[in-house]
Write a protein that holds these residues in place. Structure first.
Motif, PDB file in Angstrom:
ATOM      1  N   ARG B  50       0.807  -1.056  -0.041  1.00  0.00           N
ATOM      2  CA  ARG B  50       0.000  -0.057  -0.054  1.00  0.00           C
ATOM      3  C   ARG B  50       0.828   1.334  -0.116  1.00  0.00           C
ATOM      4  O   ARG B  50       1.810   1.522   0.569  1.00  0.00           O
ATOM      5  CB  ARG B  50      -0.914   0.080   1.231  1.00  0.00           C
ATOM      6  CG  ARG B  50      -2.216   0.939   0.962  1.00  0.00           C
ATOM      7  CD  ARG B  50      -2.876   1.239   2.359  1.00  0.00           C
ATOM      8  NE  ARG B  50      -3.717   0.084   2.496  1.00  0.00           N
ATOM      9  CZ  ARG B  50      -4.527  -0.032   3.796  1.00  0.00           C
ATOM     10  NH1 ARG B  50      -4.575   1.136   4.606  1.00  0.00           N
ATOM     11  NH2 ARG B  50      -5.278  -0.844   4.187  1.00  0.00           N
ATOM     12  N   PHE B  52       1.747   5.007   1.172  1.00  0.00           N
ATOM     13  CA  PHE B  52       1.902   5.856   2.389  1.00  0.00           C
ATOM     14  C   PHE B  52       2.648   6.952   2.122  1.00  0.00           C
ATOM     15  O   PHE B  52       3.366   7.034   1.233  1.00  0.00           O
ATOM     16  CB  PHE B  52       2.211   5.003   3.775  1.00  0.00           C
ATOM     17  CG  PHE B  52       3.513   4.648   3.750  1.00  0.00           C
ATOM     18  CD1 PHE B  52       4.077   3.424   3.094  1.00  0.00           C
ATOM     19  CD2 PHE B  52       4.440   5.368   4.880  1.00  0.00           C
ATOM     20  CE1 PHE B  52       5.144   3.155   3.477  1.00  0.00           C
ATOM     21  CE2 PHE B  52       5.565   5.063   4.945  1.00  0.00           C
ATOM     22  CZ  PHE B  52       5.934   4.101   4.284  1.00  0.00           C
ATOM     23  N   LEU B  53       2.693   7.977   3.195  1.00  0.00           N
ATOM     24  CA  LEU B  53       3.360   9.236   3.232  1.00  0.00           C
ATOM     25  C   LEU B  53       4.752   8.899   4.049  1.00  0.00           C
ATOM     26  O   LEU B  53       4.370   8.302   5.485  1.00  0.00           O
ATOM     27  CB  LEU B  53       2.771  10.312   3.379  1.00  0.00           C
ATOM     28  CG  LEU B  53       1.742  10.835   2.300  1.00  0.00           C
ATOM     29  CD1 LEU B  53       0.877  11.839   2.661  1.00  0.00           C
ATOM     30  CD2 LEU B  53       2.434  10.707   0.948  1.00  0.00           C
ATOM     31  N   TRP B  54       5.918   9.084   3.844  1.00  0.00           N
ATOM     32  CA  TRP B  54       7.102   9.131   4.612  1.00  0.00           C
ATOM     33  C   TRP B  54       7.034  10.562   4.861  1.00  0.00           C
ATOM     34  O   TRP B  54       7.367  11.472   4.305  1.00  0.00           O
ATOM     35  CB  TRP B  54       8.277   8.777   3.831  1.00  0.00           C
ATOM     36  CG  TRP B  54       9.426   8.559   4.616  1.00  0.00           C
ATOM     37  CD1 TRP B  54      10.420   9.475   4.720  1.00  0.00           C
ATOM     38  CD2 TRP B  54       9.859   7.319   5.655  1.00  0.00           C
ATOM     39  NE1 TRP B  54      11.402   9.096   5.711  1.00  0.00           N
ATOM     40  CE2 TRP B  54      11.194   7.593   6.032  1.00  0.00           C
ATOM     41  CE3 TRP B  54       9.429   6.165   6.043  1.00  0.00           C
ATOM     42  CZ2 TRP B  54      11.870   6.960   6.820  1.00  0.00           C
ATOM     43  CZ3 TRP B  54      10.024   5.341   6.665  1.00  0.00           C
ATOM     44  CH2 TRP B  54      11.292   5.729   7.276  1.00  0.00           C
ATOM     45  N   TRP B  62       6.599  15.570   2.871  1.00  0.00           N
ATOM     46  CA  TRP B  62       5.858  14.232   2.810  1.00  0.00           C
ATOM     47  C   TRP B  62       6.496  13.507   1.687  1.00  0.00           C
ATOM     48  O   TRP B  62       6.496  14.152   0.610  1.00  0.00           O
ATOM     49  CB  TRP B  62       4.660  14.126   3.002  1.00  0.00           C
ATOM     50  CG  TRP B  62       4.068  14.852   4.391  1.00  0.00           C
ATOM     51  CD1 TRP B  62       3.843  14.291   5.492  1.00  0.00           C
ATOM     52  CD2 TRP B  62       3.767  16.056   4.610  1.00  0.00           C
ATOM     53  NE1 TRP B  62       3.346  14.945   6.383  1.00  0.00           N
ATOM     54  CE2 TRP B  62       3.385  16.289   5.803  1.00  0.00           C
ATOM     55  CE3 TRP B  62       3.593  17.092   3.663  1.00  0.00           C
ATOM     56  CZ2 TRP B  62       2.971  17.449   6.417  1.00  0.00           C
ATOM     57  CZ3 TRP B  62       3.234  18.368   4.288  1.00  0.00           C
ATOM     58  CH2 TRP B  62       2.926  18.576   5.578  1.00  0.00           C
ATOM     59  N   MET B  67       4.832   0.308   0.874  1.00  0.00           N
ATOM     60  CA  MET B  67       5.054  -0.747   1.954  1.00  0.00           C
ATOM     61  C   MET B  67       5.359  -1.907   0.967  1.00  0.00           C
ATOM     62  O   MET B  67       4.900  -2.293  -0.132  1.00  0.00           O
ATOM     63  CB  MET B  67       3.766  -1.468   2.639  1.00  0.00           C
ATOM     64  CG  MET B  67       3.245  -0.165   3.610  1.00  0.00           C
ATOM     65  SD  MET B  67       4.235  -0.152   5.039  1.00  0.00           S
ATOM     66  CE  MET B  67       3.020   0.901   6.009  1.00  0.00           C
ATOM     67  N   PRO B  75       9.690  -0.060   4.224  1.00  0.00           N
ATOM     68  CA  PRO B  75       9.171   1.145   3.420  1.00  0.00           C
ATOM     69  C   PRO B  75      10.298   1.220   2.158  1.00  0.00           C
ATOM     70  O   PRO B  75      11.349   0.831   2.444  1.00  0.00           O
ATOM     71  CB  PRO B  75       9.565   2.295   4.401  1.00  0.00           C
ATOM     72  CG  PRO B  75      10.653   1.923   5.415  1.00  0.00           C
ATOM     73  CD  PRO B  75      10.445   0.341   5.504  1.00  0.00           C
ATOM     74  N   GLU B  89      -2.220  13.802  -1.019  1.00  0.00           N
ATOM     75  CA  GLU B  89      -3.579  13.074  -1.098  1.00  0.00           C
ATOM     76  C   GLU B  89      -3.901  12.890  -2.482  1.00  0.00           C
ATOM     77  O   GLU B  89      -4.258  11.465  -2.877  1.00  0.00           O
ATOM     78  CB  GLU B  89      -4.411  13.544  -0.221  1.00  0.00           C
ATOM     79  CG  GLU B  89      -5.670  12.908   0.359  1.00  0.00           C
ATOM     80  CD  GLU B  89      -5.208  11.937   1.486  1.00  0.00           C
ATOM     81  OE1 GLU B  89      -5.852  10.865   1.566  1.00  0.00           O
ATOM     82  OE2 GLU B  89      -4.326  12.195   2.431  1.00  0.00           O
ATOM     83  N   VAL B  92      -1.932  10.123  -4.665  1.00  0.00           N
ATOM     84  CA  VAL B  92      -2.198   8.762  -4.151  1.00  0.00           C
ATOM     85  C   VAL B  92      -3.544   8.439  -4.728  1.00  0.00           C
ATOM     86  O   VAL B  92      -3.733   7.282  -5.318  1.00  0.00           O
ATOM     87  CB  VAL B  92      -2.137   8.757  -2.590  1.00  0.00           C
ATOM     88  CG1 VAL B  92      -2.816   7.265  -2.342  1.00  0.00           C
ATOM     89  CG2 VAL B  92      -0.676   8.763  -2.148  1.00  0.00           C
TER      90      VAL B  92
END
Lengths: 734, 108
Positions: B50, B52-54, B62, B67, B75, B89, B92
């Motif tokens: 999936r 995600f934001l680091w 960000w 994953m 990550p 957002e 993504v």
């Protein structure tokens, strides 16, 4: 990659007392340690969020230290000290009832002394079959044990003839599909060599280390001093787990005794008592549980099992790297050990209280350490499939969050499943905790630092009390103060804590509940072990199975679940109770007519706006994240004033409604009216008063516009009146 | 919706551009029921693999990350980096739209 981690032996320490720090470093020869005072947290950019100030304290431990890597000895078991009766077994029978949860997932020890080619034991082999292990050889009953089925298992070893019987009989009440007995006879079985290893239940030895942890329940483990015949094994299987010691017992452990402790009681005459390690789950239903009671105290013999997990952890048991004695000049506030190695860092926060009897401030910040413990290493935020859904935004993670993946032995929080799927019930701070820090996600401790920043900015004299202190000392922990105020999310409360706050209020104390979803889950502290809490999710089966029949705390025996389920809703003490959660957007509150009641005049002094808190660094408002509502039907005092209500929450808040209340969820564009946070005020009969905001996000608005805003003003108004000794009077007719 | 294993039980129609436009206008906050359902699909995929934001700079930058496909999760930072959570957002959303429909979103 370099990593450094640490933890302390306590969260709260008084001036003059000592705190011990444990540190492990990986990939670097040294690390830097600095004791700092924390003001604010590393959150959002100024000017609207507080600046993050880290003040280095003069402390002899500051500086470079030689580093060492320490492992975490994860996995629970029980251990009986080495004793000749157990070390020199020849002809004997090993027996227990088991409820394996991961049969076939590697070899697992049920009981014995196996260490490499030495020792004697009863195991499940890597295929999930029962095996007598002796002299490094496995004598295996071909049948695979089925997961989550009670099964009596035994091995009878006759040293004179060199023969053995390995025996299993599935027997579970109320099942139509149980398998009957199976056995296998073996010849040329070696006589066990003497073993100096301690006897273990649910683990084997690798030298001093525990390995081959058993996953599942074990009930009535026994060592009998002769080789039982097949007929006798059948009788023992049918006799069930309760009853007096077996006539041939060398050791006969009755796990229904001393459930609240680490003690493993032996019913035999040999006194072979032991203790559990890493807190396996006690007060779990046994093979004879008859669906009559949920309270293990009423029918302890039906709760004579212990559920072991290979990922249970209580104490990492790292050696103390250094100890700090809190000097007399240190203010009562928030501090941390800051660890750095290479580009890695780790924080170990702690709270300093004044010396006993030397409290000077009129108010105290009641830091929700009980909640920090329940959430310690909240693995589901990284690994869970649903987290992003109910947060309504893509998950944001950093290196410290991923330490739980790099080091699985850090264990889990009370929100996370064990590897075998059962829910984690105990959560400890005696290990590195990745979400107890002033960085990363702005939630819990990190967010609570907004209060510290606000108090410092406003130069309000305050001191610190933690939940751990409140639990241990009761009202004595807070009786020096006129007013206590909570953090942003005091969700987990023990009976002792709730009783202390109520007593404080009855004696005229003032209480500011400046958060959301507070006083929600009954929580138990261990009666003797520090730094660990128990939560059982009775009444909310969405988190786990078996919550009902195992719905009494093992630590205390109390009914578990939400305080609402228990019959003492949060509304009683706070005037509001949890409605729902949503983390995508926050909103403001609109004042009600009751906010203009003269009783509330002091609260809104200098506030001209009818909508307050429609700003903030936490998703744009003071009302949100997790929210509570005023509801007289649920116990909010009849004379309480609902001063303001939030409005226009997003439909992400609707998703969680059915999990927390019985409201029917509606996925409408505008959240339904019951989804709201309420600001509530009421007086108590002893001259005290309560002010509640019903929202986690409240603290995110305090610093808005350089601290010049109506949330700051309201909070200050209330605090200043609450530290004024003039008694509040109950309204007429209340 | 999704079944217990996380597999989709409905097909996302690439013609639902209006939902994408609604999300573009307001990634956080109240959404129409149809968009909320689409987001529920996007946000409940199996965690393995999936997006995600680091958090690459504390609360100011960000970086898009993914994953690993197996546990323990690791990550992988794939970028780009964003200075706005709204933009991250939206990025993504576009990637997931393409995963669900097999087509790129024809809007920016």
């Amino acid at each position: 990659m370099v990593s450094v981690m640490g933890y302390a032996d306590r969260r709260s320490v008084r001036v003059g007392e000592h705190i011990q720090f444990k540190v492990s470093v990986d990939g670097a020869p040294t690390y830097r340690a600095t004791i700092v005072r924390l003001i604010g947290a590393q959150t959002f950019p100024a000017p609207h969020a507080p600046e993050f100030k880290v003040e280095v304290m003069a402390c002899p431990v500051n500086g470079e230290h030689k580093g060492q890597h320490h492992e975490i000895p994860i996995g629970s078991y029980a251990e009986i000290p080495t004793h000749p009766k157990l070390s020199r077994l020849t002809s004997c029978t090993l027996a227990a009832s088991i409820w394996p949860t991961l049969p076939g997932s590697g070899e697992q020890a049920i009981l014995g002394t196996v260490d490499g080619a030495g020792g004697l034991g009863l195991h499940l082999d890597k295929e999930g079959r029962l095996a007598l292990v002796v002299g490094g050889q496995h004598f295996v009953l071909p049948r695979k044990l089925r997961p989550r089925r009670w099964c009596f298992v035994a091995a009878s070893l006759d040293a004179e003839t060199g023969t053995a019987i390995v025996y299993a009989r599935e027997a579970e009440l109320y099942q139509f599909d149980t398998l009957g007995a199976a056995n296998q006879r073996f010849a040329k079985v070696p006589t066990p060599a003497p073993s100096e290893r301690p006897f273990r239940i649910a683990a084997a030895h690798d030298g001093p280390k525990a390995i081959r942890h058993f996953n599942g329940k074990i009930e009535r483990p026994r060592v009998l001093g002769r080789a039982l015949s097949l007929t006798d094994l059948g009788r023992l299987a049918l006799a069930g787990p309760a009853g007096p010691a077996h006539i041939d017992a060398i050791a006969d452990w009755d796990l229904s005794r001393d459930i609240s402790s680490e003690i493993v009681s032996d019913l035999s005459h040999n006194g072979l008592w032991g203790r559990t390690v890493n807190l396996p789950t006690r007060a779990v239903a046994g093979s004879n549980w008859n669906a009559e009671r949920h309270d293990w105290r009423a029918v302890p013999d039906q709760y004579g099992a212990i559920h072991f997990h290979d990922d249970d952890i209580y104490d990492a048991l790292w050696p103390t790297a250094f100890e700090v004695t809190i000097p007399a000049g240190w203010k009562s506030t928030t501090y941390a050990l800051h660890l750095e190695a290479g580009d890695a860092e780790f924080w170990v926060p702690f709270f300093v209280r004044p010396k006993h009897g030397e409290a000077k401030a009129r108010c105290a910040f009641l830091v929700p350490t009980c909640t920090y413990a329940a959430y310690a290493n909240f693995r589901s935020r990284v690994e869970g499939r649903w987290s992003e859904l109910y947060h309504g935004r893509v998950t944001v993670l950093d290196r410290t969050d991923f330490l739980m993946e790099e080091y699985p032995d850090l264990g889990s929080s009370t929100y996370d499943p064990h590897r075998d799927g059962s829910l984690t019930l105990y959560s400890s701070m005696m290990r590195p905790v990745t979400n107890f820090r002033p960085t990363g996600r702005v939630y819990k401790f990190c967010q609570d630092m907004f209060f510290i920043a606000w108090l410092e900015h406003r130069r309000i004299p305050y001191e610190i009390v933690t939940d751990d202190d409140l639990h241990a000392e009761g009202i004595a922990a807070i009786s020096d103060y006129a007013c206590i105020f909570t953090g942003s999310h005091p969700e987990y409360y023990s009976t002792e804590m709730l009783d202390a706050v109520e007593s404080f209020l009855r004696r005229g104390g003032r209480f500011m509940y400046l958060g959301g979803n507070g006083f929600y889950w009954r929580t138990a502290y261990h009666p003797t072990l520090p730094g660990v809490v128990e939560v059982r999710r009775a009444g909310q089966g969405f988190l786990a199975s078996d919550v009902e029949r195992e719905s009494h705390m093992s630590f205390t025996g109390e009914i578990a679940g939400t305080w609402h389920r228990v019959g003492r809703p949060p509304n009683l003490i706070a005037g509001v109770g949890m409605v729902t959660q949503g983390f995508d957007a926050c909103t403001g509150y609109r004042r009600t007519k009751e906010s203009h009641d003269p009783r509330a005049a002091f609260i809104f002094e200098g506030v001209r706006e009818e909508v307050v808190g429609d700003f903030g660094v936490l998703m744009g408002g003071a009302a949100g994240y997790e929210i509570d509502r005023h509801d007289v039907a649920l116990g909010s005092p009849r004379h309480s004033l609902r001063l303001a209500s939030s409005f226009n929450h997003t439909n992400v808040y609707d998703i969680s409604v059915p999990a927390f209340t019985d409201l029917v969820p509606k996925w409408s564009e505008d959240a339904p009216d019951p989804v709201r946070a309420d600001i509530v005020f009421f007086e108590t009969p002893g001259g005290g008063a309560v002010f509640s905001v019903g929202s986690i996000a409240w603290s995110g608005s305090l610093s808005w516009n350089g601290y010049d805003n109506n949330i700051d003003r309201i909070t200050r108004n209330v605090l200043m009146r609450f530290i004024d000794p003039t008694p509040f009077r109950m309204p007429e007719g209340a | 919706m999704r079944d217990r294993e996380g597999n989709l039980t409905i097909k996302v129609d690439p013609k639902w551009i209006d939902l994408a436009q609604e999300f573009r206008r307001k990634p956080f906050g109240g959404h129409t029921p149809a968009l909320q359902e689409l987001l529920a699909l996007m946000r409940t995929a199996p965690i393995e693999g999936r997006y995600f934001l680091w958090l690459s700079k504390p609360h100011t930058e960000w970086t898009l990350a993914k994953m690993s496909d197996t546990r323990p999760l690791k990550p992988t930072l794939i970028g780009p980096s964003f200075t706005s959570l709204e933009e991250a957002e939206w990025h993504v959303f576009k990637l997931r739209w393409e995963q669900l429909t097999g087509q790129k979103l024809p809007i920016n």
